[in-house]
Design an enzyme around this catalytic site. Structure first.
Site, PDB file in Angstrom:
ATOM      1  N   CYS A  71       0.859  -1.185   0.000  1.00 56.12           N
ATOM      2  CA  CYS A  71       0.000   0.000   0.000  1.00 56.12           C
ATOM      3  C   CYS A  71       0.896   1.237   0.000  1.00 56.12           C
ATOM      4  CB  CYS A  71      -0.865   0.037   1.248  1.00 56.12           C
ATOM      5  SG  CYS A  71      -1.842  -1.438   1.499  1.00 56.12           S
TER       6      CYS A  71
ATOM      7  N   ARG B 293       1.404   1.504  -5.951  1.00 56.85           N
ATOM      8  CA  ARG B 293       1.566   0.557  -4.841  1.00 56.85           C
ATOM      9  C   ARG B 293       0.238  -0.077  -4.428  1.00 56.85           C
ATOM     10  NH1 ARG B 293       6.300   1.058  -2.160  1.00 56.85           N
ATOM     11  NH2 ARG B 293       5.368   0.185  -0.284  1.00 56.85           N
TER      12      ARG B 293
ATOM     13  N   TRP C 182      -3.802  -1.630  -1.147  1.00 51.78           N
ATOM     14  CA  TRP C 182      -3.750  -2.892  -1.887  1.00 51.78           C
ATOM     15  C   TRP C 182      -4.196  -3.924  -0.870  1.00 51.78           C
ATOM     16  CZ3 TRP C 182      -3.247  -4.278  -6.838  1.00 51.78           C
ATOM     17  CH2 TRP C 182      -3.082  -5.627  -7.120  1.00 51.78           C
TER      18      TRP C 182
ATOM     19  N   ASN D 218       0.938  -0.045   5.903  1.00 52.43           N
ATOM     20  CA  ASN D 218       1.369  -0.874   4.770  1.00 52.43           C
ATOM     21  C   ASN D 218       2.057  -2.089   5.361  1.00 52.43           C
ATOM     22  OD1 ASN D 218       2.262  -1.963   2.349  1.00 52.43           O
ATOM     23  ND2 ASN D 218       4.182  -0.802   2.421  1.00 52.43           N
ATOM     24  N   GLY D 219       1.535  -3.276   5.073  1.00 51.32           N
ATOM     25  CA  GLY D 219       2.155  -4.505   5.587  1.00 51.32           C
ATOM     26  C   GLY D 219       1.083  -5.492   6.016  1.00 51.32           C
TER      27      GLY D 219
ATOM     28  N   GLU E  74       7.581 -21.115 -19.121  1.00 49.75           N
ATOM     29  CA  GLU E  74       7.429 -19.736 -18.621  1.00 49.75           C
ATOM     30  C   GLU E  74       8.525 -18.849 -19.176  1.00 49.75           C
ATOM     31  OE1 GLU E  74       5.292 -18.012 -17.470  1.00 49.75           O
ATOM     32  OE2 GLU E  74       6.288 -16.269 -16.629  1.00 49.75           O
TER      33      GLU E  74
ATOM     34  N   LYS F 235       7.931 -15.419 -21.375  1.00 50.31           N
ATOM     35  CA  LYS F 235       8.510 -14.127 -20.979  1.00 50.31           C
ATOM     36  C   LYS F 235       9.265 -13.505 -22.141  1.00 50.31           C
ATOM     37  CE  LYS F 235       6.790 -13.045 -18.064  1.00 50.31           C
ATOM     38  NZ  LYS F 235       5.804 -14.064 -17.864  1.00 50.31           N
TER      39      LYS F 235
ATOM     40  N   GLU G 107       6.886 -12.495 -25.183  1.00 48.49           N
ATOM     41  CA  GLU G 107       5.869 -11.447 -24.982  1.00 48.49           C
ATOM     42  C   GLU G 107       6.490 -10.065 -24.802  1.00 48.49           C
ATOM     43  OE1 GLU G 107       3.315 -11.518 -21.553  1.00 48.49           O
ATOM     44  OE2 GLU G 107       4.761 -12.596 -20.372  1.00 48.49           O
TER      45      GLU G 107
ATOM     46  N   HIS H 184      11.673 -35.850 -32.110  1.00 54.08           N
ATOM     47  CA  HIS H 184      10.406 -36.206 -32.770  1.00 54.08           C
ATOM     48  C   HIS H 184       9.913 -35.075 -33.663  1.00 54.08           C
ATOM     49  CE1 HIS H 184      10.190 -39.816 -30.387  1.00 54.08           C
ATOM     50  NE2 HIS H 184      10.453 -39.101 -29.305  1.00 54.08           N
TER      51      HIS H 184
ATOM     52  N   LYS I  20      -2.722  -6.184 -19.234  1.00 47.81           N
ATOM     53  CA  LYS I  20      -2.339  -6.803 -17.958  1.00 47.81           C
ATOM     54  C   LYS I  20      -3.395  -7.814 -17.509  1.00 47.81           C
ATOM     55  CE  LYS I  20       0.054  -7.769 -14.380  1.00 47.81           C
ATOM     56  NZ  LYS I  20       1.194  -8.669 -14.589  1.00 47.81           N
TER      57      LYS I  20
HETATM   58  C1  AGP Z   1       2.033 -13.308 -18.310  1.00 47.87           C
HETATM   59  O1  AGP Z   1       3.271 -12.638 -18.391  1.00 47.87           O
HETATM   60  C2  AGP Z   1       0.967 -12.663 -19.158  1.00 47.87           C
HETATM   61  N1  AGP Z   1       0.794 -11.303 -18.790  1.00 47.87           N
HETATM   62  C3  AGP Z   1      -0.312 -13.481 -19.233  1.00 47.87           C
HETATM   63  O2  AGP Z   1       0.029 -14.747 -19.756  1.00 47.87           O
HETATM   64  C4  AGP Z   1      -1.062 -13.715 -17.897  1.00 47.87           C
HETATM   65  O3  AGP Z   1      -0.301 -14.593 -17.089  1.00 47.87           O
HETATM   66  C5  AGP Z   1      -2.404 -14.361 -18.207  1.00 47.87           C
HETATM   67  O4  AGP Z   1      -3.154 -13.439 -18.968  1.00 47.87           O
HETATM   68  C6  AGP Z   1      -3.188 -14.757 -16.953  1.00 47.87           C
HETATM   69  O5  AGP Z   1      -3.477 -13.606 -16.205  1.00 47.87           O
HETATM   70  P1  AGP Z   1      -4.026 -13.805 -14.705  1.00 47.87           P
HETATM   71  O6  AGP Z   1      -2.950 -14.516 -13.938  1.00 47.87           O
HETATM   72  O7  AGP Z   1      -4.276 -12.417 -14.210  1.00 47.87           O
HETATM   73  O8  AGP Z   1      -5.288 -14.628 -14.761  1.00 47.87           O
END
Ligand code: AGP
Length: 609
Positions: free
Chosen positions: A2, A27, A75, A101-102, A481, A485, A488, A504, A604
């Site tokens: 927060c 935050r 938050w 905050n905490g 993962e 990263k 994207e 394969h 996001k």
């Molecule tokens: C991850 O870097 C991406 N931004 C995306 O794959 C994300 O993980 C996915 O959209 C799921 O989002 P969520 O965890 O908020 O459900």
């Protein structure tokens, strides 16, 4: 996480508080509030929603006169976002207003102590306990009351406090959560972070754990935990405002990568007590755990990749079959579920449309739903039977990093909790797992220490057209993962394959100089991975190998570049191997000049199908 601010001086407090909170909205932003001493007492105005809602109510601060005040942008961790759960929290006699905050880990125990003594609570927050305790221990000396409270609370806190009895002062104290004092001329400030006060002063003092600040408009005094006066050396801030919002980092993504050890600590430590896993208010009794015949993990993107790791952890610890599904498939494939199925939903935002639809599909079919979410009170959290929060704080960068790490930590906690309740795991083995989990934050710090190696390697390959990630078992999960990263944020084509799958088909993609990142931390299949490394090198690939420190020499014989991580329990390895892989993606994208925090075409939170 927060944001808190405080002001004492000769100007009106509310306009400064609102401006400071606006600089701290990164935050946390699910609710906000301010408290000002207005000549007759403490006047509190707070509301659910973004800061703009509060700003409108306060007419930019004009509606709340007074020269002493504190403010907060939230938050949520304890208590869903609402007006009453917003900060400042006030003691029931109106003597103290507090912003925090905490996480107060023992707040329930402290709350019950006060309830038994007739104190009345109005919110679900841990912070209100602090306000009520201050009034309970206050006998005319605020400094002493603060000491009495901080001697008893466990957990993390940065507290801003004002008292109706001494309107010419602002008090502040911290432990584990950041808090600074801003030193002005005829005015002084407190804030969670530098951006909030940079418009007023560049002279600050950083409070250390348990230190208390007592601010008046012309003086700033400091005391230690024993309430003894101490001297503090001011420092001069050199940052510009925009850099300060990112804590001095160039991008939120790097800031959040570096926050992972702290986020892990906040997520893990409140859930391990006396060598046992304790899971908040999750109602999973031993009987219910025994009845679980199958576990599904359903999520999207990075959260789905957490599920791929989870499968190894759950099947090793519980010997219960687990399926891991992307939500957009699960919701339409007529999954076979019943009341003995546990469905674990993972979502940082708690608002992902496909994941929410999958949750509803699972509930419709009678399954019990436990969700792992970062946003308190989000839709997924509100519709689940049980919720475990990843206390990672707001994740601003579109590319998820600290959410991934804390989701993994919660997965380990759930798997270990269920194993603990089943009682099949030998006590010594369980103790070793729990010890490793408690070491995870420090080991994550160790994995972060050698950024330069990764940065150097990224500088050699940021122009690559294709980059492949290979691994087996948990290393394959981490490779998925890592590949996401990279693609994207750098827009470089990348794929992840299991080491055994290359022959394969995918191996035909390799050309001279193609970069292959081989994750080889899982010891039992290290030799198999070395065979795969030889396979790809024979086709001209350049290989960056990642393994645990004890195998560094073996890896050096087979790969062109190496990065090593500390050893840890097998199913926890991705928590450490992902850190250099996150950094690799970041540095490649940075050298390509990409928009790291806001990559093209992405959002996001994907709240549409
Ligand atoms: C991850 O870097 C991406 N931004 C995306 O794959 C994300 O993980 C996915 O959209 C799921 O989002 P969520 O965890 O908020 O459900």
């Amino acid at each position: 996480m927060c944001g808190i601010v405080g002001y004492i001086g000769e100007e009106q407090a509310a306009p400064f508080l609102l401006g400071g909170l606006q600089k701290l909205e990164y935050r946390g932003y699910d609710s906000a509030g301010v408290a000002v001493y207005n000549g007759t007492g403490l006047h509190v105005v707070k509301s659910k929603g973004r800061l703009s809602v509060l700003d409108g109510i306060l007419q930019g601060g004009r509606a709340l006169p007074g020269v002493v005040g504190i403010g907060h942008t939230r938050w949520a961790t304890h208590g869903a976002p609402s007006d009453v759960n917003s900060h400042p929290q006030v003691s029931d006699g109106g003597m103290f207003a507090v912003v925090h905050n905490g996480i107060i880990e023992n707040y329930l125990q402290l709350k019950n102590h006060l309830l038994r003594r007739g104190v009345e609570f109005v919110s679900d927050t841990d912070t209100e306990v602090v306000a009520q305790m201050l009034e309970y221990y206050y006998k005319g000396d605020v400094l002493e009351a603060i000491g009495q409270v901080t001697d008893r609370v466990e957990g993390s806190y940065a507290l801003g406090i004002i008292c109706a009895d001494c309107p010419e002062k602002v008090f502040a104290v911290r432990k584990d959560s950041p808090l600074i004092v801003g030193l002005g001329h005829g005015e002084n400030f407190i804030a969670s972070d530098i951006p909030a006060i940079l418009s007023k002063t560049r002279d600050i003092c950083r409070l250390r754990d348990r230190e208390i600040a007592v601010l008046e408009k012309d003086t700033a005094r400091f005391f230690n935990a024993d309430r003894e006066p101490i001297e503090k050396e001011p420092e001069r801030v050199q940052w510009d405002i925009s850099a300060a919002e990112k804590g001095g980092f160039e991008h939120f993504m790097m800031k959040e990568i570096c926050e992972q050890p702290e986020a892990l600590r906040k997520t893990i430590s409140p859930r391990i007590r006396d060598g046992r896993i304790v899971l908040d208010d999750v109602e999973l009794t031993a009987e219910q755990v025994r009845r679980i015949s199958k576990v599904f993990i359903v999520a999207c993107g990075t959260s789905y990749h957490v599920g791929v790791v989870a499968k190894y952890a759950f099947e090793k610890l519980l010997r219960v079959p687990m399926e891991v599904d992307v939500a957009s498939e699960f919701r339409y494939r007529d999954p076979i579920l019943d009341e003995d199925t546990l469905v674990i939903i993972i979502s940082q935002s708690g608002e992902t449309a496909d994941t929410l639809a999958a949750l509803r599909e699972a509930k419709k079919r009678g399954a019990r739903v436990l969700s792992i979410v970062n946003v308190v009170g989000s839709t997924i959290a509100s519709e689940s039977d049980d919720v475990l929060y990843t206390w990672a704080g707001p994740e601003i960068a579109v590319a998820s990093t600290k959410a991934y790490s804390t989701q993994l930590a919660v997965i380990y906690l759930v798997a270990l909790y269920m194993a603990q309740e089943l009682g099949h795991t030998p006590p010594a083995e369980m103790a070793a797992y729990i010890e490793d989990l408690q070491r995870l934050p420090d080991l994550a710090s160790a994995s972060l220490a050698d950024k330069e190696t990764i940065q150097y390697f990224a500088s050699k390959y940021f122009n690559a057209k294709d980059i492949y990630f290979i691994g087996r078992n948990v290393d394959y999960a981490a490779s998925l993962e890592a590949s996401l990263k990279l693609k994207e944020i750098s827009y470089i084509h990348s794929e992840a394959y299991t080491g055994g799958e290359l022959k394969h088909g995918p191996i035909s993609l390799l050309e001279d100089g193609t970069l292959v990142v081989a994750a080889c931390t899982y010891g039992r299949l290290f030799d198999k991975m070395m065979s795969n490394v030889r396979e790809v090198k024979a086709r001209g690939a350049v290989v960056l190998g990642i393994t645990t420190r004890d195998r560094e020499e073996s890896l050096k014989q087979e790969t062109d570049y190496q990065f090593c991580i500390p050893k840890i329990t097998d199913f926890m390895l991705p928590s450490l191997s992902i850190i250099p892989l996150q950094l690799f993606a970041y540095y490649v994208a940075s050298m390509k000049g990409c928009d790291i925090d806001k990559p093209r075409n992405l959002a996001k939170s994907v709240t549409v199908e």
